[in-house]
Design an enzyme around this catalytic site. Structure first.
Site, PDB file in Angstrom:
ATOM      1  N   LYS A  73     -39.947 -29.931  60.957  1.00 27.73           N
ATOM      2  CA  LYS A  73     -38.933 -30.133  61.998  1.00 27.73           C
ATOM      3  C   LYS A  73     -38.238 -31.489  61.850  1.00 27.73           C
ATOM      4  O   LYS A  73     -36.999 -31.568  61.920  1.00 27.73           O
ATOM      5  CB  LYS A  73     -39.591 -30.040  63.378  1.00 27.73           C
ATOM      6  CG  LYS A  73     -38.695 -30.406  64.565  1.00 27.73           C
ATOM      7  CD  LYS A  73     -37.843 -29.260  65.033  1.00 27.73           C
ATOM      8  CE  LYS A  73     -36.808 -29.681  66.074  1.00 27.73           C
ATOM      9  NZ  LYS A  73     -37.329 -29.772  67.434  1.00 27.73           N
TER      10      LYS A  73
ATOM     11  N   LEU B  53     -43.437 -29.378  75.958  1.00 26.27           N
ATOM     12  CA  LEU B  53     -43.389 -30.621  76.727  1.00 26.27           C
ATOM     13  C   LEU B  53     -42.464 -31.632  76.044  1.00 26.27           C
ATOM     14  O   LEU B  53     -42.081 -31.459  74.889  1.00 26.27           O
ATOM     15  CB  LEU B  53     -44.799 -31.188  76.868  1.00 26.27           C
ATOM     16  CG  LEU B  53     -45.808 -30.247  77.582  1.00 26.27           C
ATOM     17  CD1 LEU B  53     -47.219 -30.818  77.508  1.00 26.27           C
ATOM     18  CD2 LEU B  53     -45.392 -30.024  79.032  1.00 26.27           C
ATOM     19  N   PRO B  54     -42.104 -32.709  76.761  1.00 25.02           N
ATOM     20  CA  PRO B  54     -41.084 -33.624  76.227  1.00 25.02           C
ATOM     21  C   PRO B  54     -41.528 -34.468  75.027  1.00 25.02           C
ATOM     22  O   PRO B  54     -40.731 -34.694  74.117  1.00 25.02           O
ATOM     23  CB  PRO B  54     -40.755 -34.537  77.412  1.00 25.02           C
ATOM     24  CG  PRO B  54     -41.238 -33.824  78.630  1.00 25.02           C
ATOM     25  CD  PRO B  54     -42.393 -32.987  78.184  1.00 25.02           C
TER      26      PRO B  54
END
Lengths: 294, 294, 294, 294
Positions: D171, D65-66
Site C-alpha cells: 500500500k 481505523l485511522p
C-alpha cells in the site's frame, strides 16, 4: 565531590567520562563492551557490572547511548533506572534521540521526583576528547545550573534550549541545517571547479561572502582546501555519514510530529542514504562531496 | 582623473555611479530611463543620450544591466560598443549574467584589444549605497589592478576569482549556497518553533554551532529575531526573491553547461518559483520563511 | 512520389529514413558520418555530399539531429537551408530541441514561405526500426495533413500538439513525466523488496492499482520482472540515460522560459546527472534503479 | 453465515460494513461515534456498546481505523481484543498503518493462535460505497482464502502481497508512486499550458505515450480535462490531501526502517505538507495542481 554513574562508553561517551575523571569526579562506569569499562577503570574509574550496579550510591547519572530505544530501555519500565533511583537524583541524558522519546523519559522522571536534562552534544569525537563540546540542554533552568559544573568539564558552550525535549529539538534543527549547508557547499565547490575556478579561491570567496557558513569556516569538503579537515585526510575522522543520516532521520521524525515541511532537510536525508548505499557510511559526512564529482 | 562612461542606472547602478562621482571620477551616464540620468546629472554627471554618446572620449566603461541579453546587446555585433571603443579601453562589466555569456563578451573584447573584466557584485542596494559591495572579478590580474581604485570607490571586498567568466561563476556558486542556506534556516526555524523553542534562542544556538551561516549572522528570516533584518520589516528592503530566482536560474544554466548535479540548488530554484507564483517576488528573499508557516 | 532530402542518419534517423525508402519515397540522404550515408545508398537512397546537395530538387526536407545548436546551424543564417529552399517546400524537423529554438526556426521558415513542422518523436530506436514511433507535431494543421503520409511511414501515433513549437513542448512534458515516474517506480520497487515483497508481485499490484504507469506496463526497472525490458538485459538497449538527462535539461529550459516551478522534474534531472557521474550514461534510463540498491 | 464484528465506521468503514450487510453477513458493529452505529443498526446490524461487546460470539473481526496507534490500542495489551478472542478467530485488519505496527499486531495474534490479515484498501470512499475496493493483503495464503468471500463483498481486486505486513508495504509503495506521478502530471500540465498547449490535448498525448499513468487515465488534476474528476468539481470528493500526506509519512517511516533512499517520495511528502500549510488538506489530493499555477 559528587558520586557519579556514567553509562555508555562509546566513541563519545568514553572521552567525556575521561574528562570528568580528570576534573576529579568519582565515576562508576558501565558499558556492554567490557574493554571500554576496563580502559576507564585503568584511569581511576570504578568498573560496574551493570547499569544497576553503576547507579548504586550515585547522586548524578550521565548516559550517552546510540538511539531512542536504548535510552527508553535503560530508564523506563519496571526494571528501568528511574524506578530504582531515589528522588532528587540528577540525570544528564546526553544521547541524541527523538524529542518525543526524550519527553517520554522526562515525564517518567518528573513523576518520580528525579531532575532530568536532555543534553545532546555537538562537536564530534574531537570535541569530546578536547572537552570542547557544545551542549544543547532541555529541562528546568535550575536543574541546568546544578549540572553546569559537570557539563563545563566536558564542554565549552552550554545552551539552555528550553523546556523538556528542547535540547533534542535544537540539536536536530542545527544538524539539519549543517547537513544541508554541507551538501550545498559540496555542490558549489564541484560546480565552480568544473567551470574553471581554483578550489581554494572559490572557498575563500564564499567564506567571506553571503554564502559563508560553518563548513566553509572549519570543514571544507573539497580535498586540500583545509589541511586539517577530514576531506584532506581521505574523509577519515570527524563525524560519520551514517550518524548524520541518523540525525537527519530524527529531524524528519520531528517534522512529521509537528507537520512541518522541510524540503531541504528531507532531500539531505535521501542524499545521505544514497551515500550509505555506496558503502560510504563510515566516512566523514563531508564525503558527500564525492556524489558530485566523477 | 579618468573619463568614465557608466551605463545602466537601476537600483544598483545608480548608487554605484554616485559613489564614483563622489570619489571624483568624471562620469558620462546613460540609462533608458531618463529620470535616472537626470538625477545623476543633478549631482555632477554628464547626461548622455545613448550608450554610444556615453562612451565618447571614455577611457573606462562601466555597465550594470539586468540580464545576459542586455549585456550581449550592448557590447556585441556591428553596432555594439566593442566595435566602437578604441583598443586599450578598460571595460568593467558588473551585471550578473551567465558565465557563458560573459565569456562571449570577453572573447570579443580580447579580439579588439579591449581590457574587460566580468565583475558581478553582492551586497544588495544597501551595499551599493554604502559603497561596501563585494566584487567577484574574472579576467586578467593586471586588468584588475588597473580597475581596483574604481572598484574600491564602490565596494569593500574585491576578489580575483580567476580568468574570463570566473567572476560570474563565483557569483552563482555563492548565491546558490546563500539561497539553500536561507531556505534551510527557514525550515529549521519553523520546525524548532513548532516544537516549542523560542525563535531567538534557537537562532542563537545554531548561529554559534555547526549550523552557523551568513543568514543566521546577518539576515535571520524569522520576524523579530533581528531588528534590522528584512524579516522584521515585513520582508521589505534587501534582495528581492525574484532576483534570487534569477540568480538560481543562472546557476542551473551553469550546472547544465558543465553537467553538474546540484540537487539542493535545483530545489532552491523550484521553491523560489513557488513563492513567485504566490506573488511574493518583490519581497526580500527571506520571505521564503512564509512557505513553512501557516 | 515526392523527392525528399533526409539529413541526420544517427541511431534514430537511419531507421526512419529506411522506412521511408521501403515505403517508396525517393530519398537523397546526408550525414557527417559517411558510413551511414553509404549504408542507405546500398538500400536505394541517393548519397549526398552535403546538406546543400541533399536538398537539391527536394520538395520535402526531413531532419533528425542531436541538439538545438545543430538544428539552428543547419537551417538559419545566410548559409542555412532556409535561405536556399524555395517557398512552398515542406520541412519536417524531427529533432528533440528546445521549444524556443524550434520557434526561432519556425519564424525564419514562415518569413520565407516554407511550411515547417516541429515533429519530435518518442519510441526509441526500437520504434524507429519498427515504424511505430509517436510523433508530437507543432505547426499548422494543414501542414500536418500534407506531412501525414510520410509520418505514417515512420510512426504509428501522430498527435497535433498545437502551433509552432508545441511538438517540442509536448515532448518535454511527456518525457519529464516519464523520467519522474521511472524514478518513483524504481524507489518503490527497492523499498518494497527491502521490506520483504517479491518484485514481480509488487510490480503487478502497482500496475493494476492507482500507482499504475507506463514503466510498470512496459518497462519495469527491476531486473527479471519483465523478460524483454532493458532491466532484464543488463540495462542495455532502450533509451540511454544521457538522452533522458538531455530531455530533462530541455524541460528545465522550458520551465525557466515560462517561470514554471517543477520540483519533481528538476530533481529527476539532478538524479540522472548523478548517474552520469557514475559512468552509467550510456545504459538504458531504467538503470536509475541502481541508485536505490546496494 | 458467519457472525462478524465490524469496528470503525468512518468514511470508509461504514460503506464497507454496509456492503457486508447487503451480502447477508450478520454484523455487530461499533464506533466511538454513536450516530454511525445507529445508521447501520437501522439497516440490520446489531449495535454494540464497545469493541469488547462487538466481538462477543464473533467468528470474524474486521477493523477500519485511522492510524497505527488506534490499531495497537484496540488489539494489544491486557485489555486488547487479542487477549479476549478465542484461538481460531479470523481478524481482517483493513486500516492503513505502518508495516512495523502491522507486524507487531500479527506477532501478538500468532502467539494466541488467531488468524490475522493486514488488508489495507485503495479506491477511496467511492470504491468503498460501490464495493469495488482493492485489497492488498499480508498474511498466510490460506487465511486469505478463508477471508476472500467477505473481501469480495467489499472489493473487486484482491492481491496477496506476501507475508505479515506485506499488505501495508504494498500500500505505501503504491501510494508513494501515485503521489509522485500526480505531482509530476500537475507540473507537466502547468508547464505545457504556460507554453501554449491546450490542456486536453496535452493530457491526451501524454496519456497515450510513455508519460501515461493512472492520474492521466482516471484523475487528471487540471480542471475541465475530465468531467468527473475531482479537479473538475472544485477538488471536492476523492481522496483528501491530508490522507495522502499521512500515507506518504508512512512510506517515509517504512523507508527509514529499511534504510531506503526515496528522493521523489520524500519530496512528495514535503510538497503535500506545503499544501496543508495553505489550508488545502481537506481537498482532493489532485489540488496539488494549484501549487504550480498562479
Amino acid at each position: 565531590m559528587t558520586q557519579t554513574a556514567f553509562i555508555g562508553l562509546g566513541h563519545m561517551g568514553l572521552p567525556m567520562a575521561r574528562n570528568l575523571l580528570r576534573a576529579g569526579y568519582p565515576l562508576k562506569v558501565f558499558d556492554l563492551v567490557r574493554s571500554a569499562v576496563d580502559t576507564l577503570a585503568g584511569e581511576g574509574a570504578v568498573a560496574a557490572d551493570s547499569a544497576a550496579d553503576a547507579i548504586d550510591q550515585a547522586k548524578v547519572v550521565i548516559s550517552m547511548l546510540p538511539a531512542s530505544r536504548h535510552v527508553e530501555g535503560l530508564y523506563l519500565g519496571d526494571d528501568g533506572l528511574l524506578a530504582r533511583l531515589p528522588a532528587g537524583t540528577l540525570v544528564i541524558e546526553c544521547s541524541t534521540i527523538a524529542p518525543e522519546s526524550a519527553r517520554k523519559v522526562h515525564a517518567a522522571a518528573r513523576e518520580r521526583g528525579i531532575a532530568l536534562l536532555d543534553a545532546p552534544v555537538s562537536g564530534g569525537t574531537g570535541g569530546a576528547a578536547a572537552g570542547t563540546l557544545t551542549f544543547m540542554v532541555g529541562g528546568e533552568a535550575q536543574t541546568l545550573e546544578r549540572a553546569r559544573p559537570m557539563l563545563a568539564a566536558m564542554g565549552k558552550n552550554i545552551f539552555h534550549a528550553g523546556p523538556e525535549g528542547a535540547g533534542q529539538v535544537a540539536k536536530v534543527c542545527n544538524n539539519q541545517v549543517l547537513a544541508v549547508q554541507m551538501i550545498a557547499t559540496a555542490e558549489a565547490m564541484a560546480m565552480g571547479v568544473a567551470n574553471g575556478l581554483e578550489p581554494a579561491v572559490l572557498a575563500e570567496i564564499m567564506r567571506q561572502s553571503s554564502g559563508g557558513n560553518w563548513t566553509l569556516e572549519k570543514y571544507n569538503p573539497w580535498p586540500g582546501v583545509m589541511e586539517n579537515a577530514p576531506a584532506s585526510k581521505g574523509y577519515s575522522g570527524g563525524f560519520m555519514a551514517e550518524l548524520m543520516a541518523k540525525d537527519l532521520g530524527l529531524a524528519q521524525e520531528t517534522a512529521s510530529h509537528s507537520g512541518n515541511s522541510t524540503p531541504m532537510g528531507a532531500l539531505a536525508l535521501q542524499l545521505y542514504r544514497l551515500l550509505l548505499k555506496q558503502g560510504k557510511g563510515k566516512q566523514d559526512f563531508s564525503v558527500v562531496q564525492q556524489l558530485f564529482v566523477e
